[in-house]
Write a protein that holds these residues in place. Structure first.
Motif, short mmCIF file in Angstrom:
data_model
loop_
_atom_site.label_atom_id
_atom_site.label_comp_id
_atom_site.label_asym_id
_atom_site.label_seq_id
_atom_site.Cartn_x
_atom_site.Cartn_y
_atom_site.Cartn_z
N GLU A 164 -26.97 -6.79 20.84
CA GLU A 164 -26.29 -6.67 19.54
C GLU A 164 -25.30 -7.82 19.34
O GLU A 164 -25.13 -8.32 18.22
CB GLU A 164 -25.57 -5.32 19.44
CG GLU A 164 -26.40 -4.17 18.89
CD GLU A 164 -27.50 -3.68 19.82
OE1 GLU A 164 -27.50 -4.06 21.00
OE2 GLU A 164 -28.38 -2.93 19.35
N PHE A 219 -24.57 0.53 18.12
CA PHE A 219 -24.96 0.90 19.49
C PHE A 219 -23.87 0.75 20.54
O PHE A 219 -23.82 1.50 21.49
CB PHE A 219 -26.20 0.06 19.86
CG PHE A 219 -26.78 0.23 21.23
CD1 PHE A 219 -27.10 1.51 21.72
CD2 PHE A 219 -27.06 -0.87 22.04
CE1 PHE A 219 -27.69 1.65 22.97
CE2 PHE A 219 -27.64 -0.74 23.29
CZ PHE A 219 -27.95 0.53 23.75
N ARG A 225 -29.87 5.07 23.49
CA ARG A 225 -30.90 4.25 22.86
C ARG A 225 -31.07 4.63 21.40
O ARG A 225 -31.01 5.79 21.03
CB ARG A 225 -32.25 4.39 23.59
CG ARG A 225 -32.26 3.80 24.98
CD ARG A 225 -31.85 2.34 25.02
NE ARG A 225 -32.61 1.46 24.16
CZ ARG A 225 -33.71 0.80 24.52
NH1 ARG A 225 -34.18 0.96 25.73
NH2 ARG A 225 -34.30 -0.02 23.68
N GLY A 226 -31.25 3.63 20.57
CA GLY A 226 -31.40 3.87 19.13
C GLY A 226 -30.07 4.22 18.47
O GLY A 226 -30.04 4.72 17.35
N GLY A 227 -28.96 3.95 19.16
CA GLY A 227 -27.66 4.42 18.71
C GLY A 227 -27.05 3.73 17.49
O GLY A 227 -25.99 4.15 17.01
N SER A 228 -27.72 2.71 16.97
CA SER A 228 -27.11 1.98 15.85
C SER A 228 -26.99 2.83 14.57
O SER A 228 -26.05 2.65 13.80
CB SER A 228 -27.91 0.72 15.53
OG SER A 228 -27.86 -0.14 16.62
N THR A 271 -33.29 -5.30 23.70
CA THR A 271 -32.58 -4.31 24.53
C THR A 271 -33.43 -3.94 25.75
O THR A 271 -32.93 -3.88 26.87
CB THR A 271 -32.25 -3.05 23.70
OG1 THR A 271 -31.62 -3.45 22.49
CG2 THR A 271 -31.35 -2.09 24.46
N SER A 311 -28.67 -4.00 14.73
CA SER A 311 -29.23 -3.72 16.06
C SER A 311 -29.51 -5.05 16.74
O SER A 311 -29.42 -6.11 16.11
CB SER A 311 -30.57 -2.99 15.94
OG SER A 311 -30.40 -1.66 15.55
N ALA A 312 -29.93 -4.98 17.98
CA ALA A 312 -30.43 -6.17 18.67
C ALA A 312 -31.79 -6.53 18.07
O ALA A 312 -32.46 -5.67 17.50
CB ALA A 312 -30.58 -5.87 20.15
N1 ASP Z 1 -30.63 -1.89 20.35
C1 ASP Z 1 -30.48 -0.51 20.71
C2 ASP Z 1 -31.80 0.05 21.18
O1 ASP Z 1 -32.80 -0.65 21.15
C3 ASP Z 1 -29.87 0.31 19.62
C4 ASP Z 1 -30.67 0.40 18.33
O2 ASP Z 1 -31.60 -0.36 18.10
O3 ASP Z 1 -30.34 1.28 17.52
O4 ASP Z 1 -31.84 1.18 21.59
#
Ligand code: ASP
Ligand code: MG
Length: 459
Positions: free
Chosen positions: A133, A199, A213-216, A50, A44-45
């Motif tokens: 990322e 992501f 969001r949160g796609g990793s 992000t 992830s980042a």
């Molecule tokens: N960096 C992206 C986010 O903050 C993806 C992730 O963290 O999964 O949504």
């Protein structure tokens, strides 16, 4: 001997695992100890980046680059600091700093474009977010190489293909599988540790997209399933899936194994570690998913599989949903039928109200609603106009487990506990997997700790 793709493991590290130099060095140790398993590393980042990038690009539609330069520099400095702290090899450090600076130049161009047009489109949002990322993986790849790991940086946008639904793109599994087998697999089978991004992806025209969001986690599940990985590891900052939220229940423990169905149930009632939808591609292919803690890698974490069967009746976890309301409709006084109740439920649902559960007992209908806002409250008033009903603010306690119904002892124990703690509570339902009941506002934490004792007692 040629290695098969099924020997490969996917390791995904979330934002907190790469948030600074000390976290990244923990990730490095984990990757080193897993390198024999041909890992594909998905990052992830760095946590918070992000959000910063998205804010920056939104602001760009109202401001000039000059006005935003401080923000951009803070993002740059954040990453350069990690490089300075973590990379000692001169050449690698210099090259990595240049790479990061080049990316920041590209970011400035993007900000300039949005600022000139005075319009921030979904496309621009994805382009900006992707830098998070790209930066974390650029740095981590250099960290690996300066520590003699045979790693290779891969821009996943050349492999993970999606539609053009920016901000929430859908994966094109066929294309992704084709490109992955053609371009990624040979490198991995050659013994390289692949460092790539979660992501992000790209559409048919090569334009950057994101998976939401949160796609990793989803990226990890997609790549793991397409490659038929041996295991997908989701490294985070907690010891896997716990028996309860440790902020409420101090002695919560890790659930060592669970089925996909179970995690689905847990997440419905509020567990947040891993959203089940994000690992669906892995589950469909029966690839085990393990949730682990970067900061305590010695902890075995939670293994989620499609087939884990626990046969004996057991309470496995407890969850609390705060800020709910209980709606009690008195049926006997208003002569309404069950059918009418169903109709009311459907009207409530259609007006956007989140109904968690409902039940019908002794001429009363109980409806539990999650997080109602003011407009929901007004809709409730309109829909229930003329009926005899009562609204109370409550918390919802959910006891999850397996085969709960098959053991009368369990029901008895829970009932005793409930009666002692919350005699007024409404029991919404008792199934093999869960029991949900209301607790008066403010009593949830206490009731949750009581219920958790049943888990520690081995019930
Ligand atoms: N960096 C992206 C986010 O903050 C993806 C992730 O963290 O999964 O949504
Ligand atoms: Mg994350």
């Amino acid at each position: 001997m040629a290695k098969k793709s099924s020997n490969i493991i996917v390791m995904k590290f979330g934002g907190t695992s790469v948030k600074n130099a000390s976290a990244m060095s923990k990730v490095l140790e984990i990757v080193k100890s897993g390198k024999e398993q041909n890992p594909i590393i998905i990052l992830s980042a760095c946590s918070g980046i992000t959000d910063k990038l998205l804010r920056l690009i939104q602001d760009a539609s109202k401001k000039t680059v000059k006005m935003l330069i401080k923000e951009i520099e803070s993002i740059e400095d954040y990453h350069l600091n990690i490089i300075d702290e973590l990379i000692s090899k001169k050449e690698i450090k210099k090259h990595c700093r240049e790479n990061v600076q080049n990316m920041i130049q590209q970011l400035i161009l993007l900000v300039e474009g949005v600022s000139l047009l005075r319009e921030c489109t979904p496309k621009s949002l994805d382009a900006a977010a992707s830098f998070g990322e790209l930066l974390s993986t650029t740095i981590f790849d250099a960290v690996c190489r300066s520590n003699k790991l045979d790693s290779v940086f891969l821009d996943i946008r050349h492999i993970l293909k999606t539609d053009s639904n920016y901000n929430q793109a859908l994966v094109d599994f066929k294309q992704t599988e084709y490109l992955l087998r053609k371009n990624l697999l040979p490198m991995s089978l050659n013994g390289k540790v692949i460092i790539t991004q979660g992501f992000i992806g790209s559409d048919g025209n090569g334009v950057t997209t994101t998976l939401g969001r949160g796609g990793s986690d989803y990226s990890a599940a997609v790549l793991g399933s397409v490659i038929n990985a041996k295991e997908i590891q989701i490294w985070t900052d907690v010891n896997g899936v716990l028996t309860a939220d440790p902020r409420i229940v101090k002695n919560a423990v890790t659930i060592s194994e669970m089925s996909f169905d179970e995690i689905q149930e847990l997440s419905y009632y509020g567990a947040k570690v891993l959203h089940p939808d994000t690992i669906k591609p892995a589950i469909q292919k029966k690839i085990p998913v393990r949730v682990l803690n970067t900061f305590h890698p010695e902890n075995r974490g939670t293994l989620i599989t499609s087939g884990t069967k626990v046969n004996t009746a057991k309470i496995r976890s407890v969850h609390l949903k705060r800020n709910c309301i209980n709606l009690t409709i008195n049926i006997s006084h208003s002569e309404i039928t069950e059918l009418k109740i169903l109709d009311l439920l459907s009207q409530l649902y259609k007006s956007g109200i989140k109904i968690v559960t409902s039940s019908l007992v002794d001429n009363k209908a109980f409806i539990a609603i999650d997080n109602p806002n003011e407009s929901h409250q007004n809709s409730i008033k309109n829909i229930l106009y003329g009926l005899n009903y009562k609204i109370e603010i409550i918390e919802l306690l959910c006891i999850c487990g397996v085969n709960l119904k098959s053991d009368p002892d369990i029901l008895q124990k829970i009932t005793i506990l409930l009666n002692r703690f919350e005699p007024e509570s409404v029991i919404y339902g008792f199934s093999s997997n869960s029991l949900i009941f209301s607790v008066s506002d403010g009593n949830g934490a206490g009731a949750m700790n009581e219920a958790h004792r049943l888990i520690l007692d081995g019930k």
